[in-house]
Design a protein around this motif. Structure first.
Motif, PDB file in Angstrom:
ATOM      1  N   ALA A 113       0.823  -1.207   0.000  1.00 61.53           N
ATOM      2  CA  ALA A 113       0.000   0.000   0.000  1.00 61.53           C
ATOM      3  C   ALA A 113       0.859   1.259   0.000  1.00 61.53           C
ATOM      4  N   SER A 117       1.515   4.153  -2.978  1.00 63.04           N
ATOM      5  CA  SER A 117       1.391   5.595  -2.727  1.00 63.04           C
ATOM      6  C   SER A 117       2.641   6.333  -3.205  1.00 63.04           C
ATOM      7  N   ILE A 397     -11.042  -0.518  -0.999  1.00 67.91           N
ATOM      8  CA  ILE A 397     -10.549  -0.045   0.296  1.00 67.91           C
ATOM      9  C   ILE A 397      -9.066   0.317   0.196  1.00 67.91           C
ATOM     10  N   THR A 398      -8.282  -0.598  -0.390  1.00 66.84           N
ATOM     11  CA  THR A 398      -6.844  -0.371  -0.520  1.00 66.84           C
ATOM     12  C   THR A 398      -6.553   0.861  -1.360  1.00 66.84           C
ATOM     13  N   SER A 400      -8.335   3.471  -1.904  1.00 63.89           N
ATOM     14  CA  SER A 400      -8.690   4.706  -1.207  1.00 63.89           C
ATOM     15  C   SER A 400      -7.609   5.103  -0.204  1.00 63.89           C
ATOM     16  N   LEU A 401      -7.094   4.120   0.539  1.00 60.97           N
ATOM     17  CA  LEU A 401      -6.027   4.411   1.509  1.00 60.97           C
ATOM     18  C   LEU A 401      -4.746   4.848   0.800  1.00 60.97           C
ATOM     19  N   VAL A 404      -5.052   8.484  -0.164  1.00 65.18           N
ATOM     20  CA  VAL A 404      -4.898   9.398   0.967  1.00 65.18           C
ATOM     21  C   VAL A 404      -3.415   9.586   1.303  1.00 65.18           C
ATOM     22  N   ALA A 405      -2.651   8.483   1.361  1.00 67.75           N
ATOM     23  CA  ALA A 405      -1.220   8.592   1.658  1.00 67.75           C
ATOM     24  C   ALA A 405      -0.496   9.376   0.568  1.00 67.75           C
TER      25      ALA A 405
END
Length: 519
Positions: A113, A117, A397-398, A400-401, A404-405
């Motif tokens: 993840a 990012s 879900i992944t 979206s996170l 954000v990062a």
């Protein structure tokens, strides 16, 4: 503690009954690995690595590559023996038990993840510099194109909007795509290899190439000091991030035809190919425009991605420095009179880096899939879409996170954080190979790592060595993330896992459709 070691035969039987489709050959696996390895590490982290090590960046690539080679040999043996999805998590489960397997899986979640990012942020620099600025004449305001200053971004930054956009776009592609994203990846790999070949051909023989630019070769030394993250080894600890690609190859083992032969070829072949490219490109960049770091008042380079470095790069004397560029390779070619080709390199990076994001997100969803299949995470997380045949819930879900990062953290910090999880997983794989050599010495091995009792300990030592050369903040992330993981495990996975309920082999439901690959 009950270690709950899952029998290897049960893992293989589960994979056969609740399996992924086997469609990939060795060439596709090599493209898979190259697609992930060649990306941010060379297109973007060249600048961050040069700020940490100067011309010693070449040595840093060699150090990281050497550790990866011994790690890949360990991966090759165990991935051929256990050709199922799950990578280091699955290998640990069958050798050292559920608890340690959980810690590895949890670390891999962090690795993939955060790495996705970081690549999103790297892509943003090329998109803003080449597509918007060079071709469209648009200059994004700093508050829309960079992370906040408090987190080490450029002055005036608030949110990295292009990074958010690309992360969400790739997430959408993975949710809906099967064959579509596989074809996209193959094309993007060819584009980036062609771009880097052109860069090497234009820089190494260039009249601007001067060996004097490599002097001093190690301005920050080999070891920059504990917790500083500088020097050749500190740079190696950062750019090690780019090599996560060969780990992603092993996550596709369950989708590979003749994995005993094809997985080792894909792992080692892609790694060797990329390492040579890395060193050549680093030599071309430094030899043509130089790559000396900007030193602080204490004689130590300013931290890459830091507020101090951002302020130095805003000064006129450093405006054209390699270490200040957000699009390092395109910048080099523009500086030596190949502006058109430099812009094309920037365009290539805009096409190439999304393939890395795609593969990283693919790898994480497969880790989630197997952990959910083992009952350590809720089954609903890996629910398969009836039309797209992809794990759309966990992908959304992944993604979206990741977005954000990418919005609020700079690329250098993200790469260092991702490396903490990567190095832990690689170390556990090397230990798992040794455990299998002792506990299942007679089991057939289509690929045997040569000198395993030297190679595996070297892998462990190398991973520990690089971990303790990360910046102090990055070293702290892994134990903090691990503590969070322990709460999740003992609150849910310890009671709900298949082994806790006495289920050794998982059989799919009658109406369950097999998962097809996302790339």
């Amino acid at each position: 503690m009950d270690w709950r070691v899952k029998p290897l035969d049960a893992i293989l039987a589960t994979a056969e009954k609740k399996s992924l489709h086997r469609t990939l050959g060795w060439f596709q696996l090599m493209l898979f690995g190259i697609g992930c390895v060649i990306g941010t590490g060379i297109f973007v982290l060249t600048a961050a690595g040069a700020q940490k090590a100067g011309p010693g960046l070449m040595l840093a690539f060699a150090i990281a590559g050497a550790i990866c080679i011994v790690a890949a040999l360990c991966y090759a043996e165990i991935a051929a023996m256990v050709p199922v999805a799950g990578s280091a998590y699955t290998y640990t489960y069958t050798t050292m038990g559920e608890f340690l397997a959980w810690t590895v899986g949890w670390a891999l979640i962090l690795e993939y993840a955060v790495a996705a990012s970081a690549v999103s942020v790297g892509w943003s620099g090329y998109f803003s510099g080449t597509i918007l600025n060079q071709f469209l004449g648009i200059q994004l305001p700093p508050w829309l194109a960079a992370a906040p200053l408090a987190l080490g971004g450029a002055p005036g930054g608030f949110i990295n909007l292009p990074a958010v956009a690309i992360a969400l776009l790739i997430t959408w592609l993975l949710m809906i795509g099967t064959t579509e994203s596989a074809r996209v990846n193959a094309v993007l790999v060819l584009i980036k290899v062609a771009a880097l070949t052109a860069f090497v051909a234009l820089t190494l023989p260039s009249s601007d190439f001067d060996v004097e630019r490599f002097n001093p070769f190690l301005p920050a030394g080999v070891f920059g000091g504990f917790g500083t993250g500088v020097g050749a080894v500190g740079a190696a600890a950062t750019i090690f991030f780019a090599y996560v690609g060969f780990d992603a190859v092993s996550t596709a083992a369950e989708e590979t035809k003749n994995p005993q032969r094809n997985v080792p070829i894909g792992l080692i072949g892609s790694l060797l190919f990329c390492t040579v490219f890395y060193i050549l490109v680093a030599a071309g960049a430094i030899g043509t425009i130089g790559g000396q770091p900007i030193m602080g008042p204490n004689g130590i380079p300013f931290p890459a991605g830091s507020e101090e470095l951002a302020r130095q790069c805003a000064l006129p004397q450093y405006a054209e420095a390699l270490v200040c560029s957000n699009e390092a390779l395109a910048h080099v070619l523009r500086m030596i009179g190949w502006s058109g080709v430099g812009n094309m390199i920037g365009v290539a990076a805009n096409f190439a880096l999304p393939s890395v994001i795609l593969i990283l997100l693919f790898g994480q969803t497969r880790i989630f899939f197997v952990m959910s299949r083992d009952g350590l995470l809720p089954e609903g997380l890996s629910k398969i879409h009836p039309k797209w045949k992809t794990p759309y819930v966990v992908t959304a879900i992944t993604g979206s996170l990741v977005a954000v990062a990418a919005a609020f953290l700079p690329v250098g910090q993200l790469a260092d954080i991702a490396n903490a999880g990567t190095l832990y997983a690689f170390m556990m794989v090397a230990i798992a190979v040794l455990v299998l050599r002792k506990t299942q010495a007679d089991r057939p091995r289509s690929f045997r790592t040569p000198f395993i009792w030297v190679v595996a300990p070297l892998t462990v030592a190398g991973c520990v060595f690089l971990f303790f050369n990360l910046p102090a903040a990055a070293m702290l992330v892994l134990p903090i993330w691990g503590v969070i993981g322990l709460f999740v495990y003992f609150a849910y996975g310890y009671r709900k896992s298949q082994l806790a309920r006495g289920i050794v082999e998982v059989v799919p439901m009658d109406d369950e459709e097999p998962l097809t690959p996302g790339v």
